[in-house]
Design a protein around this motif. Structure first.
Motif, PDB file in Angstrom:
ATOM      1  N   PHE A 111      -8.811   4.791  -0.788  1.00 41.26           N
ATOM      2  CA  PHE A 111      -7.324   4.165  -0.734  1.00 41.26           C
ATOM      3  C   PHE A 111      -7.162   3.069  -1.640  1.00 41.26           C
ATOM      4  O   PHE A 111      -5.716   3.133  -2.034  1.00 41.26           O
ATOM      5  CB  PHE A 111      -7.435   3.613   0.693  1.00 41.26           C
ATOM      6  CG  PHE A 111      -5.994   3.123   1.249  1.00 41.26           C
ATOM      7  CD1 PHE A 111      -5.313   4.092   1.518  1.00 41.26           C
ATOM      8  CD2 PHE A 111      -5.741   1.996   1.010  1.00 41.26           C
ATOM      9  CE1 PHE A 111      -3.906   4.019   2.124  1.00 41.26           C
ATOM     10  CE2 PHE A 111      -4.444   1.604   1.545  1.00 41.26           C
ATOM     11  CZ  PHE A 111      -3.400   2.476   1.993  1.00 41.26           C
ATOM     12  N   SER A 113      -8.556   2.751  -4.697  1.00 41.98           N
ATOM     13  CA  SER A 113      -8.814   3.412  -6.015  1.00 41.98           C
ATOM     14  C   SER A 113      -9.035   2.522  -7.083  1.00 41.98           C
ATOM     15  O   SER A 113      -8.319   2.576  -8.213  1.00 41.98           O
ATOM     16  CB  SER A 113      -7.488   4.458  -6.358  1.00 41.98           C
ATOM     17  OG  SER A 113      -7.595   5.508  -5.688  1.00 41.98           O
ATOM     18  N   TYR A 142      -4.637  14.145  -3.507  1.00 46.94           N
ATOM     19  CA  TYR A 142      -4.949  12.925  -3.990  1.00 46.94           C
ATOM     20  C   TYR A 142      -4.007  12.383  -5.105  1.00 46.94           C
ATOM     21  O   TYR A 142      -3.749  11.377  -5.372  1.00 46.94           O
ATOM     22  CB  TYR A 142      -6.411  12.888  -4.484  1.00 46.94           C
ATOM     23  CG  TYR A 142      -7.003  11.365  -5.091  1.00 46.94           C
ATOM     24  CD1 TYR A 142      -7.002  10.368  -4.280  1.00 46.94           C
ATOM     25  CD2 TYR A 142      -7.529  11.677  -6.229  1.00 46.94           C
ATOM     26  CE1 TYR A 142      -7.363   9.354  -4.919  1.00 46.94           C
ATOM     27  CE2 TYR A 142      -7.980  10.492  -6.796  1.00 46.94           C
ATOM     28  CZ  TYR A 142      -8.054   9.141  -6.183  1.00 46.94           C
ATOM     29  OH  TYR A 142      -8.554   7.844  -6.720  1.00 46.94           O
ATOM     30  N   PHE A 145      -0.976  11.080  -3.682  1.00 48.79           N
ATOM     31  CA  PHE A 145      -1.360   9.605  -3.264  1.00 48.79           C
ATOM     32  C   PHE A 145      -1.379   8.745  -4.270  1.00 48.79           C
ATOM     33  O   PHE A 145      -0.669   7.662  -4.174  1.00 48.79           O
ATOM     34  CB  PHE A 145      -2.657   9.716  -2.511  1.00 48.79           C
ATOM     35  CG  PHE A 145      -3.207   8.451  -1.985  1.00 48.79           C
ATOM     36  CD1 PHE A 145      -2.764   7.735  -0.915  1.00 48.79           C
ATOM     37  CD2 PHE A 145      -4.089   7.890  -3.181  1.00 48.79           C
ATOM     38  CE1 PHE A 145      -3.258   6.369  -0.575  1.00 48.79           C
ATOM     39  CE2 PHE A 145      -4.683   6.381  -2.620  1.00 48.79           C
ATOM     40  CZ  PHE A 145      -4.215   5.931  -1.474  1.00 48.79           C
ATOM     41  N   LEU A 146      -1.917   8.934  -5.655  1.00 49.30           N
ATOM     42  CA  LEU A 146      -1.810   8.212  -6.532  1.00 49.30           C
ATOM     43  C   LEU A 146      -0.357   7.797  -7.056  1.00 49.30           C
ATOM     44  O   LEU A 146      -0.200   6.798  -7.752  1.00 49.30           O
ATOM     45  CB  LEU A 146      -2.868   8.632  -7.570  1.00 49.30           C
ATOM     46  CG  LEU A 146      -4.389   8.403  -7.469  1.00 49.30           C
ATOM     47  CD1 LEU A 146      -5.156   9.240  -8.753  1.00 49.30           C
ATOM     48  CD2 LEU A 146      -4.619   7.157  -6.910  1.00 49.30           C
ATOM     49  N   LYS A 149       1.586   5.358  -4.177  1.00 49.28           N
ATOM     50  CA  LYS A 149       1.125   4.665  -3.210  1.00 49.28           C
ATOM     51  C   LYS A 149       1.852   3.900  -2.142  1.00 49.28           C
ATOM     52  O   LYS A 149       1.334   3.603  -1.126  1.00 49.28           O
ATOM     53  CB  LYS A 149      -0.013   3.779  -3.978  1.00 49.28           C
ATOM     54  CG  LYS A 149      -1.105   4.588  -4.661  1.00 49.28           C
ATOM     55  CD  LYS A 149      -2.275   3.664  -5.586  1.00 49.28           C
ATOM     56  CE  LYS A 149      -3.192   3.233  -4.344  1.00 49.28           C
ATOM     57  NZ  LYS A 149      -4.211   2.439  -4.815  1.00 49.28           N
ATOM     58  N   GLN A 153       1.459   3.098   2.342  1.00 47.25           N
ATOM     59  CA  GLN A 153       1.278   1.636   2.893  1.00 47.25           C
ATOM     60  C   GLN A 153       1.570   2.062   4.520  1.00 47.25           C
ATOM     61  O   GLN A 153       2.202   2.803   4.993  1.00 47.25           O
ATOM     62  CB  GLN A 153       2.171   0.568   2.365  1.00 47.25           C
ATOM     63  CG  GLN A 153       1.729   0.526   1.022  1.00 47.25           C
ATOM     64  CD  GLN A 153       0.501   0.019   0.832  1.00 47.25           C
ATOM     65  OE1 GLN A 153      -0.155  -0.886   1.392  1.00 47.25           O
ATOM     66  NE2 GLN A 153      -0.034   0.637  -0.196  1.00 47.25           N
TER      67      GLN A 153
END
Length: 273
Positions: A111, A113, A142, A145-146, A149, A153
């Protein structure tokens, strides 16, 4: 001396993913697992702490051709559960120290990273998926997600999964000043082969100004090519990566180190055929 007033903080210990999802809808919460990423400013601003250690998320298991890793599994557990030559094991061997790996959890590492975790490049190369709960509920790549981000939240990662793909050969390396120092950059390559021909290629560099870059043009150029027909000296000629100056070296120096590591990775995968 004026005494500082201690603010009351509420702790929660959810027993299910559903309970965790409800708690994450509240404002001013943060998640506690291994506790290695808790900073003073977060403690001062938090109203509620969600301790997820009671959730059944401490696992590393293989289901069919999928590896599933729960959020509270430690880095050490991952290393003990996967094959010794697995890409993630190679990356985690040079992450932190043994006492810290015994506490750092997968969920927090993914999370947040941080580059020092060495997770980013390997998980991108593995096409990892994340199960999340909270303001969003579902499974996401993933890479998605990156790239966004802020969208996640108010969420928590509950599981990381990826294919147990024995057909892809991987290479991982990093550059740091010392064995225990944070990585200034990492390089991850993955080639799926059909005989001597590259079926798919994945090449990821982390630590650059864009945090990470996937070398899509190089990947496309490799697809369908015989390794014997590729000139490794020219393969990365058009790759232009920008790095900020770091304690490990100047930006131009780190860019040159990256090229060296990319060449090393290609040679290693080509010679392994």
């Amino acid at each position: 001396m004026e005494e500082k007033e201690l603010k009351a903080m509420e702790w929660y210990f959810p027993k299910s993913r559903e309970e965790l999802a409800e708690l994450l809808k509240e404002e001013g919460v943060f998640i506690h697992a291994g506790g290695t990423a808790i900073k003073e400013e977060r403690i001062k601003s938090a109203k509620r702490v969600i301790d997820i250690s009671s959730l059944p998320l401490n696992y590393v298991k293989k289901e069919g051709d999928i590896w599933r890793i729960g959020a509270t599994a430690t880095l050490s557990r991952v290393m003990d559960s996967l094959e010794s030559d697995h890409l993630l094991v190679k990356a985690l061997k040079c992450t932190a120290t043994t006492p810290l790996r015994n506490r750092i959890t997968v969920g927090g590492s993914v999370f947040l990273s941080p580059l020092w975790s060495n997770f980013m490049g390997p998980l991108l190369a593995l096409d990892a998926k994340l199960n999340v709960v909270g303001k969003l509920n579902g499974t996401y790549s993933y890479e998605e997600f990156l790239s966004n981000k802020a969208k996640f939240q108010g969420c928590a990662v509950t599981e990381v999964s990826f294919q147990a793909d024995g057909s892809t050969c991987f290479f991982f390396d990093r550059f740091a000043r010392t064995a225990n120092d944070y990585s200034a950059l990492t390089v991850t390559l993955g080639f799926s082969m059909k005989g001597d021909v590259v079926g798919e290629a994945k090449i990821i560099v982390t630590g650059c100004k864009k945090v990470y870059e996937r070398l899509n043009a190089v990947e496309a150029g490799l697809k369908g090519k015989s390794l014997k027909a590729i000139d490794p000296d020219r393969l990365f000629d058009d790759v232009k990566l920008e790095f900020a100056d770091k304690p490990a070296g100047s930006g131009p120096y780190l860019a040159e180190v990256t090229r060296v590591l990319l060449m090393r990775g290609f040679d290693a995968l080509a010679s392994a055929r």
